[in-house]
Design an enzyme around this catalytic site. Structure first.
Site, PDB file in Angstrom:
ATOM      1  N   LYS A   1    -110.546  87.598  20.449  1.00  0.00           N
ATOM      2  CA  LYS A   1    -109.214  87.116  20.109  1.00  0.00           C
ATOM      3  C   LYS A   1    -109.359  86.060  19.016  1.00  0.00           C
ATOM      4  O   LYS A   1    -110.344  85.298  19.007  1.00  0.00           O
ATOM      5  CB  LYS A   1    -108.595  86.502  21.374  1.00  0.00           C
ATOM      6  CG  LYS A   1    -107.173  86.006  21.248  1.00  0.00           C
ATOM      7  CD  LYS A   1    -106.715  85.441  22.589  1.00  0.00           C
ATOM      8  CE  LYS A   1    -105.243  85.065  22.603  1.00  0.00           C
ATOM      9  NZ  LYS A   1    -104.801  84.614  23.946  1.00  0.00           N
TER      10      LYS A   1
ATOM     11  N   SER B   1    -100.687  86.874  25.615  1.00  0.00           N
ATOM     12  CA  SER B   1    -100.910  86.785  24.190  1.00  0.00           C
ATOM     13  C   SER B   1    -102.165  87.485  23.687  1.00  0.00           C
ATOM     14  O   SER B   1    -102.309  87.701  22.486  1.00  0.00           O
ATOM     15  CB  SER B   1    -100.962  85.311  23.781  1.00  0.00           C
ATOM     16  OG  SER B   1    -102.071  84.672  24.398  1.00  0.00           O
TER      17      SER B   1
ATOM     18  N   SER C   1    -102.371  85.288  29.869  1.00  0.00           N
ATOM     19  CA  SER C   1    -102.575  86.033  28.617  1.00  0.00           C
ATOM     20  C   SER C   1    -103.757  86.970  28.571  1.00  0.00           C
ATOM     21  O   SER C   1    -103.901  87.724  27.608  1.00  0.00           O
ATOM     22  CB  SER C   1    -102.674  85.069  27.446  1.00  0.00           C
ATOM     23  OG  SER C   1    -101.383  84.687  27.038  1.00  0.00           O
TER      24      SER C   1
HETATM   25  N1  GLN Z   1     -96.912  83.796  28.331  1.00  0.00           N
HETATM   26  C1  GLN Z   1     -97.388  82.474  28.602  1.00  0.00           C
HETATM   27  C2  GLN Z   1     -96.938  81.528  27.524  1.00  0.00           C
HETATM   28  O1  GLN Z   1     -96.317  81.958  26.596  1.00  0.00           O
HETATM   29  C3  GLN Z   1     -98.880  82.481  28.749  1.00  0.00           C
HETATM   30  C4  GLN Z   1     -99.609  82.508  27.477  1.00  0.00           C
HETATM   31  C5  GLN Z   1    -101.075  82.395  27.636  1.00  0.00           C
HETATM   32  O2  GLN Z   1    -101.607  82.621  28.723  1.00  0.00           O
HETATM   33  N2  GLN Z   1    -101.734  82.033  26.560  1.00  0.00           N
HETATM   34  O3  GLN Z   1     -97.187  80.341  27.603  1.00  0.00           O
END
Ligand code: GLN
Length: 475
Positions: free
Chosen positions: A51, A126, A150
């Protein structure tokens, strides 16, 4: 490596999982292994993606933000370094929501990621780029980051395995920060064993991260072989009454519980009294930490500068141009909850609820070994479908944020598909298992047990097969 690069050639234009391909770097790494200039490691020759939140020496790293465009890190983070030492071959930097803020990989300055199972749908987020790349056969293994789900949520939406370790299990050195008390790096793969193998390479104490834990991760591959019979699986029934829970996800979850029972595990009912408060608590804390972490990107100390007539205006112009809408929303929210006369009412209170949530899990693990939930309340939705409603997007993290608030390990494994009848295509559904702090071994044993009893993880999206016949193509 050549087989996977060929697969990427064919599939990447459809899926858009990568922000950057690193073919030349990959071929050089592979050649070095071919000529045995290094001892073979655990991942010798295995193509991987990272990532784009992971810092890579000499390779552009942006967290998918314009503010970091053009940055070439002068060092490797611990993750890139440990993968390379183990012989893994980096073929690309995977797409993501900007600074990992999102649940769909749509909060991006460029293209969103497309789900390999249905390219008009999101890959989740994400870490959507990593999950899509693994699901589409571009790589067998990749790294993601998980602040509130994420790794697990995109893994569920793409039909692959996503493993988020306990807080402190993996170093955060060289991982671009979002919410520092929540962030963890982990693996995405097509089966539990591969996810465990990747974790065994990146896990372990790192003197460069004072929050990394000294305790060794133990025999994670051995844990995948152990029998899960006799384990107790906690089920929080009340959470399944959630109004937004998709009926097909609910049905797949119920079927998974039967599988776990058939494997010899015992189902026990548990209570998580503060479950309903997790989303609100998470979004206060992660926004506060994000606002603090992102303060450094001002065009002066870090980040791309947009010059203006004086210092204040330079900072304003750089931040205005550098950050996307969702990142700005989090910075505003985080600044609001941290201000002098809001601190106690929001941030302080959220910290207290966080402690209560962590205690709920401690109590639950007194009578079970793992906790089972759906990973995401819904399967992959259409690109654009939820983009205009941030609140609806936040609610999709309802099952995942608890593990981050409490620092627990979690895994999402393939657990079924929607039926391709009701106006939507056949889409993957994930089962989430959570373990106690540093309980990765138990988690892997239960997950591997479910996997061995089902065939969901062997299913591939139709586009996967495109180059399968080519010589040297991935298995
Ligand atoms: N969807 C969550 C957020 O937007 C988690 C994102 C993540 O785990 N990086 O904060």
């Amino acid at each position: 490596v050549e087989g996977h690069l060929a697969q990427i050639d064919t599939i990447e234009p459809i899926v858009r999982a990568l922000l950057l391909r690193t073919d030349a770097h990959a071929r050089a790494q592979a050649a070095e292994l071919d000529h045995r200039r290094r001892p073979a490691g655990l991942l010798a020759g295995v193509p991987v993606v990272l990532k784009d939140a992971f810092v890579t020496k000499g390779i552009a790293t942006t967290a998918n933000s314009r503010v970091l465009a053009g940055w070439i890190p002068p060092y490797d983070g611990t993750h890139a370094a440990r993968l390379a030492d183990a012989g893994a071959v980096l073929v690309g930097k995977a797409a993501m929501d900007e600074f990992a803020m999102g649940s769909s990989s749509e909060n991006v300055p460029g293209d969103p990621v497309h789900n390999p199972w249905a390219p008009d749908r999101v890959a989740g987020g994400s870490s959507g780029g990593t999950a899509a790349a693994v699901a589409a056969g571009m790589v067998p293994l990749g790294l993601g980051t998980d602040t509130g789900g994420s790794i697990r949520q995109p893994a569920a939406m793409c039909g692959v395995v996503g493993l988020k370790p306990s807080y402190g299990r993996v170093s955060r050195f060289g991982m671009i920060a979002f919410g520092s008390s929540l962030d963890q790096a982990g693996t995405i793969a097509r089966n539990v064993r591969d996810a465990a193998l990747g974790l065994s390479v990146i896990a372990g104490h790192d003197p460069l991260d004072p929050t990394s834990i000294a305790a060794p991760p133990g025999d994670l591959l051995g844990a995948c072989e152990r029998s899960c019979a006799g384990m107790r699986v906690g089920v929080h029934r009340r959470a399944l009454e959630l109004p937004g829970l998709d009926p097909e996800v609910h049905a797949a979850f119920a079927a998974s519980l039967e599988v776990l029972r058939d494997c010899g595990m015992t189902l026990v009912d548990i209570e998580l009294p503060h479950f309903e408060l997790a989303i609100a608590t998470y979004y206060v804390i992660c926004a506060a930490e994000a606002a603090s972490n992102l303060a450094r990107y001002d065009g002066v100390r870090y980040g791309r500068r947009v010059p203006a007539e004086d210092l204040a205006r330079t900072i304003e112009a750089s931040r205005s141009a550098g950050f996307g809408a969702e990142v700005k929303r989090r910075i505003l929210l985080g600044t609001f909850v941290l201000r002098k006369d809001g601190y106690d009412a929001y941030y302080g209170r959220a910290q207290r609820v966080r402690t209560a949530i962590a205690r709920d899990y401690d109590d639950a693990f007194a009578c079970c070994d793992v906790i089972a939930t759906p990973t995401s309340p819904v399967p992959a939705f259409r690109i654009g479908e939820r983009a205009a409603d941030p609140l609806a997007m936040y609610l999709s993290d309802v099952f995942t944020v608890g593990a981050n608030l409490a620092g627990l390990p979690g895994i999402s494994i393939p657990a079924g598909f929607t039926a391709a009848t009701t106006g939507r295509p056949r889409l993957p559904i994930g089962l989430q298992l959570l373990g106690p702090h540093l309980g990765e071994a138990a988690l892997l044993t239960a997950a591997a047990g479910h996997e061995a009893a089902t065939a969901w993880h062997r299913e591939r999206p139709p586009i996967f097969a495109v180059t399968l016949e080519a010589p040297g193509a991935p298995p």
